[in-house]
Design an enzyme around this catalytic site. Structure first.
Site, PDB file in Angstrom:
ATOM      1  N   GLU A 260       0.894  -1.161   0.000  1.00  0.00           N
ATOM      2  CA  GLU A 260       0.000   0.000   0.000  1.00  0.00           C
ATOM      3  C   GLU A 260       0.921   1.196   0.000  1.00  0.00           C
ATOM      4  OE1 GLU A 260      -1.128   3.049   1.075  1.00  0.00           O
ATOM      5  OE2 GLU A 260      -1.851   2.328   3.015  1.00  0.00           O
ATOM      6  N   CYS A 297      -1.901   7.945   4.515  1.00  0.00           N
ATOM      7  CA  CYS A 297      -1.942   7.569   3.097  1.00  0.00           C
ATOM      8  C   CYS A 297      -3.193   8.106   2.423  1.00  0.00           C
ATOM      9  CB  CYS A 297      -1.850   6.061   2.927  1.00  0.00           C
ATOM     10  SG  CYS A 297      -2.336   5.138   4.357  1.00  0.00           S
TER      11      CYS A 297
HETATM   12  P1  NAP Z   1       9.935   3.227   3.303  1.00  0.00           P
HETATM   13  O1  NAP Z   1      11.182   3.955   3.039  1.00  0.00           O
HETATM   14  O2  NAP Z   1       9.219   2.692   2.133  1.00  0.00           O
HETATM   15  O3  NAP Z   1      10.309   2.026   4.308  1.00  0.00           O
HETATM   16  C1  NAP Z   1       9.345   1.100   4.772  1.00  0.00           C
HETATM   17  C2  NAP Z   1      10.048  -0.176   5.169  1.00  0.00           C
HETATM   18  O4  NAP Z   1      10.564  -0.823   3.996  1.00  0.00           O
HETATM   19  C3  NAP Z   1      11.229   0.022   6.078  1.00  0.00           C
HETATM   20  O5  NAP Z   1      11.291  -1.059   6.965  1.00  0.00           O
HETATM   21  C4  NAP Z   1      12.407   0.004   5.135  1.00  0.00           C
HETATM   22  O6  NAP Z   1      13.593  -0.415   5.727  1.00  0.00           O
HETATM   23  C5  NAP Z   1      11.970  -1.010   4.109  1.00  0.00           C
HETATM   24  N1  NAP Z   1      12.559  -0.753   2.795  1.00  0.00           N
HETATM   25  C6  NAP Z   1      12.331   0.335   2.029  1.00  0.00           C
HETATM   26  N2  NAP Z   1      13.011   0.227   0.865  1.00  0.00           N
HETATM   27  C7  NAP Z   1      13.672  -0.955   0.903  1.00  0.00           C
HETATM   28  C8  NAP Z   1      14.539  -1.630  -0.002  1.00  0.00           C
HETATM   29  N3  NAP Z   1      14.868  -1.089  -1.169  1.00  0.00           N
HETATM   30  N4  NAP Z   1      15.042  -2.818   0.371  1.00  0.00           N
HETATM   31  C9  NAP Z   1      14.717  -3.362   1.545  1.00  0.00           C
HETATM   32  N5  NAP Z   1      13.914  -2.769   2.459  1.00  0.00           N
HETATM   33  C10 NAP Z   1      13.385  -1.581   2.146  1.00  0.00           C
HETATM   34  O7  NAP Z   1       8.893   4.111   4.094  1.00  0.00           O
HETATM   35  P2  NAP Z   1       9.050   5.006   5.413  1.00  0.00           P
HETATM   36  O8  NAP Z   1      10.317   4.707   6.112  1.00  0.00           O
HETATM   37  O9  NAP Z   1       7.830   4.795   6.146  1.00  0.00           O
HETATM   38  O10 NAP Z   1       9.010   6.543   4.985  1.00  0.00           O
HETATM   39  C11 NAP Z   1       9.586   7.108   3.895  1.00  0.00           C
HETATM   40  C12 NAP Z   1       8.522   7.668   2.946  1.00  0.00           C
HETATM   41  O11 NAP Z   1       7.495   6.699   2.726  1.00  0.00           O
HETATM   42  C13 NAP Z   1       7.738   8.869   3.431  1.00  0.00           C
HETATM   43  O12 NAP Z   1       8.401  10.072   3.223  1.00  0.00           O
HETATM   44  C14 NAP Z   1       6.482   8.781   2.613  1.00  0.00           C
HETATM   45  O13 NAP Z   1       6.673   9.385   1.367  1.00  0.00           O
HETATM   46  C15 NAP Z   1       6.259   7.329   2.406  1.00  0.00           C
HETATM   47  N6  NAP Z   1       5.201   6.737   3.243  1.00  0.00           N
HETATM   48  C16 NAP Z   1       4.009   6.459   2.677  1.00  0.00           C
HETATM   49  C17 NAP Z   1       3.026   5.871   3.435  1.00  0.00           C
HETATM   50  C18 NAP Z   1       1.724   5.531   2.861  1.00  0.00           C
HETATM   51  O14 NAP Z   1       0.749   5.746   3.484  1.00  0.00           O
HETATM   52  N7  NAP Z   1       1.660   4.929   1.749  1.00  0.00           N
HETATM   53  C19 NAP Z   1       3.229   5.558   4.765  1.00  0.00           C
HETATM   54  C20 NAP Z   1       4.466   5.840   5.317  1.00  0.00           C
HETATM   55  C21 NAP Z   1       5.442   6.429   4.534  1.00  0.00           C
HETATM   56  P3  NAP Z   1      14.629   0.670   6.298  1.00  0.00           P
HETATM   57  O15 NAP Z   1      13.985   1.236   7.526  1.00  0.00           O
HETATM   58  O16 NAP Z   1      15.828  -0.136   6.571  1.00  0.00           O
HETATM   59  O17 NAP Z   1      14.813   1.693   5.237  1.00  0.00           O
END
Ligand code: NAP
Length: 504
Positions: A260, A297
């Site tokens: 999501e 989201c």
């Molecule tokens: P994220 O960067 O997508 O990370 C979520 C999880 O996935 C973390 O545990 C992360 O590990 C892991 N992950 C991400 N990329 C990866 C990869 N290439 N390989 C392996 N594991 C990976 O999301 P976030 O930390 O929540 O926040 C960053 C951004 O996500 C926000 O600025 C926002 O834009 C977006 N976000 C969107 C929603 C939504 O509702 N859809 C919710 C939250 C955040 P690590 O911690 O080790 O990086």
């Protein structure tokens, strides 16, 4: 009391490498760091657990889900305290989110007790049918095996260790390996303690849930590529979700990745509604935009209006409601910095005007409001992309036709909203078929934040809102992600699963 370790198959496991939490306020804590080796142990424990948990009666799993909810309630005070420290979200939000989390665990317990989710089907044998007899055929849904869940940064409880993905998987009969989000390791650990207590009190296999804290990208990679993992539940960024989705698809045995990934959740204000209720809708929009510092989201990032009566009033009312909003802390430094760069990216696009300027000091941010024309929006793909945070964009379409062109140009969304009066029905009728192709949930005269956990909810949508448009990550239908149909042909009653034997 925090332990600072991973919960792997009923044991609290430490390690040489550690990391420190980064709370908005209060004391930082030290936690053991995840590793691919721990993923290996947790996945094997989950597979081992499946041989009993996956074949347990649903009444046992319902008791387990209810026990987890009770144990979370027992730790309510501690969870709220560390949750507010780690996320900066207010106490009332943490309390509400805990209620939502325990509520969805109990909802899934009721759901599986009813048994409808099994989708049982029965075709009686037709031994005298010509030219060929028909065998007896029975169908029911079965759990798929161990599931990986990624905790979300923006919901430390409801989309994390015992959140919706975990509740749905456990209800289905699937053991879960959670990768906790490093933004709230203490909250995650306390919830894992509650699950550990429920495992012990109900006697389910300890490999049924493992929590791996923190770690680098290799932890997430090891988890989604592990051969024993059969599906993944994820809420997070488009970039991260897409990378993990690609890894799932490239496995020798590809598995479904239920990501999501968020959206801009556009609202369409139709002319009579705009003329009659501009200020009221603008104030409502502002309230929805700033809720939780816009870190939802379903945050409605875009309002599409038709330039004309009410348009200026709408922009003025929204701006006035946003101007004096106090700074709110964002969940992590990374999210605050992504908000800053998203804002600057949009400000640099031609024909985009700033109506309210955000301030961003470290993790503290205020709302931003931009205004642009329909033509400028259609000319720039970046204006249709999500900026996570309290950022709104008003798009002024020249006329109803341009409004429909904008609707057609949208990417997949979690939600689309119409604000309308009776006089707007004709335009609404022509927009609806377009919006229905774009979003998982359509709303009238409301705001999309606040996702009800119930039977009829859809929290998903066409890509990039989610990676699987056939699924929802909220509500009882989300259990389907972790089930697969099995047909039993001519099996004697004694061999049929309990839920199918004797059914006709
Ligand atoms: P994220 O960067 O997508 O990370 C979520 C999880 O996935 C973390 O545990 C992360 O590990 C892991 N992950 C991400 N990329 C990866 C990869 N290439 N390989 C392996 N594991 C990976 O999301 P976030 O930390 O929540 O926040 C960053 C951004 O996500 C926000 O600025 C926002 O834009 C977006 N976000 C969107 C929603 C939504 O509702 N859809 C919710 C939250 C955040 P690590 O911690 O080790 O990086």
């Amino acid at each position: 009391m925090l332990i600072g370790k991973h919960l792997i198959a009923g044991n609290w496991v430490g390690g040489e490498q550690e990391f420190s939490s980064a709370p908005v306020f209060g004391q930082a804590h030290t936690f053991a760091m995840g590793s691919p080796e721990l993923v290996e142990v947790a996945c094997h424990a989950a597979e081992e657990a499946f041989w009993s948990y996956g074949y347990s009666h649903r009444s046992q799993r319902a008791a387990f889900l209810n026990a987890i909810a009770d144990e979370i309630d027992n730790l309510a005070k501690e969870i709220t305290q560390i949750g507010t420290e780690e996320t900066g979200l207010p106490e009332a939000r943490l309390n509400n989110e805990r209620g939502r989390t325990t509520g969805q665990l109990r909802l899934f317990a009721d759901c599986i007790l009813k048994g409808d989710y099994l989708d049982r089907r029965f075709d009686a044998a037709l031994p005298d049918r010509t030219p060929l007899p028909r065998p007896e055929l029975r169908l029911q849904q079965r759990p798929i095996g161990p599931v990986a869940v990624f905790g979300a940064s923006n919901f430390p409880l409801a989309f994390s260790v015992a959140g919706g993905d975990t509740a749905a998987a456990l209800a289905a009969g699937c053991p879960v390996v959670v990768k906790g989000h490093s933004a709230h390791p203490g909250t995650g650990e306390l919830v894992a303690q509650a699950i550990d207590a429920a495992v012990k009190s109900t006697g389910v296999h300890p490999g049924t849930l493992s929590l791996i804290q923190g770690g680098k990208r290799d932890v997430g990679t090891a988890l989604v590529t592990h051969p024993l993992i059969k599906a993944v539940g994820f809420t997070g960024s488009l970039a991260g979700g897409r990378a993990l989705f690609n890894l799932c698809a490239a496995r020798p045995e590809p598995i479904p990745f239920f990501g999501e990934l968020g959206s801009v959740n556009p609202m369409f204000l139709l002319p009579t509604a705009l003329q009659q209720r501009a200020a009221q809708i603008g104030e409502g929009w502002a309230g929805s935009l700033i809720m939780g510092a816009g870190q939802f989201c379903t945050n409605p990032g875009i309002s599409v209006i038709i330039d004309g009566p009410g348009a200026d009033d709408y922009i003025a009312a929204t701006a006035m409601a946003l101007e004096d909003v106090a700074a709110q802390p964002m969940l992590t430094d990374g999210i605050a910095s992504a908000y800053r760069s998203g804002r600057d990216r949009i400000a640099a696009i031609p024909n985009v005007e700033t109506a309210v300027q955000a301030s961003c000091q470290s993790r503290e941010v205020t709302p931003q409001l931009f205004v642009t024309s329909g033509a400028a929006w259609l000319a720039s793909e970046a204006l249709g992309e999500e900026v996570f945070g309290p950022l709104g964009l008003v798009v002024k379409a020249a006329d109803a036709d341009e409004m429909k062109t904008i609707a057609r140009a949208l990417q997949g969304q979690l939600t689309c909203t119409l604000h309308l009066e009776d006089d707007d029905l004709e335009l609404a009728h022509s927009l609806l078929p377009i919006l229905e192709r774009k979003a998982g949930r359509l709303l009238a005269n409301g705001y999309p934040t606040g996702v009800e956990v119930c039977d009829a909810m859809v929290h998903g949508g066409p890509y990039p809102a989610s990676t699987n448009f056939g699924a929802t990550s909220v509500g009882t239908m989300s259990i389907r992600r972790f089930l697969r149909p099995v047909c039993y042909q001519n099996l004697p009653n004694a061999l049929l699963p309990t839920d199918l034997s004797g059914q006709a």
